[in-house]
Design a protein around this motif. Sequence first.
Motif, PDB file in Angstrom:
ATOM      1  N   ASP A  28      83.728  47.700   1.836  1.00 43.88           N
ATOM      2  CA  ASP A  28      83.418  46.787   0.405  1.00 43.88           C
ATOM      3  C   ASP A  28      81.695  46.941   0.200  1.00 43.88           C
ATOM      4  O   ASP A  28      81.552  47.156  -1.092  1.00 43.88           O
ATOM      5  N   ALA A  29      80.693  46.851   1.065  1.00 41.82           N
ATOM      6  CA  ALA A  29      79.523  47.051   1.089  1.00 41.82           C
ATOM      7  C   ALA A  29      79.362  48.329   0.228  1.00 41.82           C
ATOM      8  O   ALA A  29      78.393  48.593  -0.754  1.00 41.82           O
ATOM      9  N   ALA A  30      79.901  49.460   0.622  1.00 40.66           N
ATOM     10  CA  ALA A  30      79.522  50.886   0.256  1.00 40.66           C
ATOM     11  C   ALA A  30      80.207  50.888  -1.430  1.00 40.66           C
ATOM     12  O   ALA A  30      79.410  51.638  -1.971  1.00 40.66           O
ATOM     13  N   MET A  31      81.068  50.046  -1.590  1.00 40.02           N
ATOM     14  CA  MET A  31      81.691  50.271  -2.923  1.00 40.02           C
ATOM     15  C   MET A  31      80.906  49.627  -3.932  1.00 40.02           C
ATOM     16  O   MET A  31      80.346  50.081  -4.831  1.00 40.02           O
ATOM     17  N   VAL A  32      80.201  48.139  -3.423  1.00 39.01           N
ATOM     18  CA  VAL A  32      79.322  47.186  -4.172  1.00 39.01           C
ATOM     19  C   VAL A  32      78.244  48.083  -4.530  1.00 39.01           C
ATOM     20  O   VAL A  32      77.681  48.127  -5.453  1.00 39.01           O
ATOM     21  N   ARG A  33      77.579  48.738  -3.400  1.00 31.79           N
ATOM     22  CA  ARG A  33      76.279  49.551  -3.743  1.00 31.79           C
ATOM     23  C   ARG A  33      76.377  50.649  -4.927  1.00 31.79           C
ATOM     24  O   ARG A  33      75.396  50.640  -5.619  1.00 31.79           O
ATOM     25  N   CYS A  34      77.535  51.186  -4.381  1.00 33.14           N
ATOM     26  CA  CYS A  34      77.935  52.036  -5.556  1.00 33.14           C
ATOM     27  C   CYS A  34      78.054  51.697  -6.867  1.00 33.14           C
ATOM     28  O   CYS A  34      77.521  52.194  -8.212  1.00 33.14           O
ATOM     29  N   ARG A  35      78.864  50.698  -7.031  1.00 31.75           N
ATOM     30  CA  ARG A  35      79.120  49.860  -8.372  1.00 31.75           C
ATOM     31  C   ARG A  35      77.981  49.190  -9.189  1.00 31.75           C
ATOM     32  O   ARG A  35      77.924  49.179 -10.331  1.00 31.75           O
ATOM     33  N   LEU A  36      77.021  48.654  -8.427  1.00 34.49           N
ATOM     34  CA  LEU A  36      75.907  47.996  -8.811  1.00 34.49           C
ATOM     35  C   LEU A  36      74.481  48.608  -8.383  1.00 34.49           C
ATOM     36  O   LEU A  36      73.832  47.990  -7.673  1.00 34.49           O
ATOM     37  N   PRO A  37      74.231  49.709  -8.646  1.00 27.04           N
ATOM     38  CA  PRO A  37      73.072  50.366  -8.160  1.00 27.04           C
ATOM     39  C   PRO A  37      71.838  49.683  -8.829  1.00 27.04           C
ATOM     40  O   PRO A  37      70.656  50.001  -7.648  1.00 27.04           O
ATOM     41  N   GLU A  38      71.687  48.802  -9.747  1.00 28.61           N
ATOM     42  CA  GLU A  38      70.462  48.146 -10.162  1.00 28.61           C
ATOM     43  C   GLU A  38      70.305  46.840  -9.702  1.00 28.61           C
ATOM     44  O   GLU A  38      69.241  46.055  -9.965  1.00 28.61           O
ATOM     45  N   ALA A  39      71.417  46.338  -8.936  1.00 29.30           N
ATOM     46  CA  ALA A  39      71.520  44.759  -8.580  1.00 29.30           C
ATOM     47  C   ALA A  39      70.092  44.711  -7.452  1.00 29.30           C
ATOM     48  O   ALA A  39      69.828  45.592  -6.598  1.00 29.30           O
ATOM     49  N   SER A  40      69.805  43.369  -7.462  1.00 25.04           N
ATOM     50  CA  SER A  40      68.739  43.073  -6.550  1.00 25.04           C
ATOM     51  C   SER A  40      69.285  42.806  -5.075  1.00 25.04           C
ATOM     52  O   SER A  40      70.886  43.017  -4.685  1.00 25.04           O
ATOM     53  N   ASP A  41      68.491  42.726  -4.111  1.00 27.65           N
ATOM     54  CA  ASP A  41      69.060  42.735  -2.451  1.00 27.65           C
ATOM     55  C   ASP A  41      69.923  41.528  -2.434  1.00 27.65           C
ATOM     56  O   ASP A  41      71.084  41.502  -2.111  1.00 27.65           O
TER      57      ASP A  41
END
Length: 574
Positions: free
Chosen positions: A72-85
Amino acid sequence: MSSRISFYPLPELAARFKLAFRPGHIVLEGQRMVLLHAGAMGALRRELIESLGTDRARGMLVRMGYAAGRGDAAMVRCRLPEASDAELLSVGPQLHALEGVVHVVPRHLEIDIVRGTYHGEFVWEDSYEAALHLELFGTGDAPACWMQLGYASGYTSELMGRPIIYRELECRGRGDAHCRVVGRPVADWGNAIDDELACYQPQDFAGQFAELQDEVRRLRRSLERRETQEGMIGISSAFRESWRMVRKAAQSKVSVLLLGETGVGKEMYAQALHRHSPRAEAPFVAMNCAAIPDELIEAELFGVEKGAYTGAQQSRLGRFERADGGTLFLDEVGELSPAAQAKVLRVLQEGEFERVGDQTTRHADVRLVAATNVDLAQAVAEGRFRADLYYRLNIYPVRIPPLRERREDIEPLVEHFLAEACARHDKRMPGITSRAMKALVAYDWPGNVRELRNTIERSVILLEPHERIDLKHIDPGATSGPPAPTRAAPAMAGSEAAAIPGADLETLVQALLDSTVKLDELEPRLIELAVRRAGGNLSQAARTLGMTRPQLAYRMNKHGIVFEGDADRGSRRH
């Protein structure tokens, strides 16, 4: 940096992450998902715990959750590249909520992915996993949200690029009001997460089951041997020869002399001889002659008449009278006093004796089995043992081989002693690793079968639940007495055991005698070298020298040897 975590409303989250349906497929951002009944997960949880045990089931479910969290984390990082930590971190708990796992309430969050700093604290409300565990097993004494912990650890570790471990400090599964978790980098936890870290180590279940099957087969073989040999355990040619000699003597009336080192099991042989003899239904009486003071030995053997000496307030039977019609086993017969030797000879020749303090001649029909670990012929030559008694006892000598001459018997003996010790200490049969068994077979066993039995019992006591005996549990030197004086005591290190061959030892002794080295100079030098080689580990140094740790400490104190626990862990002598 500190952050206040904020969550998307679930409908908005669902809109941001593409959840698609088609016949037979549920897809979340390209990941195939499966909708499962909570009851099915409960059935799986119960079966895992009942078949594998709690610790193994916990580890398997934690690792399942960890894999899901990383995905899930890999998917989220790819889907939201501009999101804050903090935004990236917040999606994980929300996905868990969207999937019906748990409602997450943030308490505290510090996250800086670039710097690698992280500290998060969350409350889990309405955890499906805690509810399942309560329904299946009731209130327990440990946290129960195993898959959720794995998911949180996997998700955060993937985001941070370093291992982050969550601990469940409160859990409804153990009666707390709610579930509360804290996550930190592994290094920040120190030793507090040793149990948690063990859950993330894959286990070779197939190999363990195969070893358990081997263990069952070995136990069956051991039981078959015990049934056919009535407690006498062994498969080696040396064992079979000594056992053959005992069986042949059993049907006769001849006195038997058992010869062998301390700990080889002479009393067990004597009992087996008695069981196979026509006297099997009569008493078997044993006495260790070395354990009785000289002034009491005759009273123990032949009995005491009331008033024979101060304190003799009533008449008492001796061992010969108690064994009448049966078998008397005299261990360490070489320690008998000269007067006792004469009276034992008379009983063997005439079948009669008198109690201490009595003149009435009594009769006893006794089959005598004697045992010794000393050279009786040498004792006769030195005048310490009667020649006529020696010849009477030595009609039928049986040599019992030491354990180092029957290494094939070590494995079945280990199996037998392991079953005994587990029953005695109410522990589950744990089995033993192949490397530990190899080390046991390689060791020379100066204390013979007795030392092996003590080593296995000590190992069983040290075992934690679900452990198998491994190298860290076996320490033969801790259960043996002083080494046999005729040979060097072996030292065990890791999985190997080594002994100095007799020829090499003889050469070394000759060289020392030819030099000017004195005994008082040699012992402290030997102790210092052993301590240095052991890196300051006094227990290991003691085993190398063939003594116990207290014996080593006594000698170090005697010679003024002080161990300095500095960086090089050396030792010095004042």
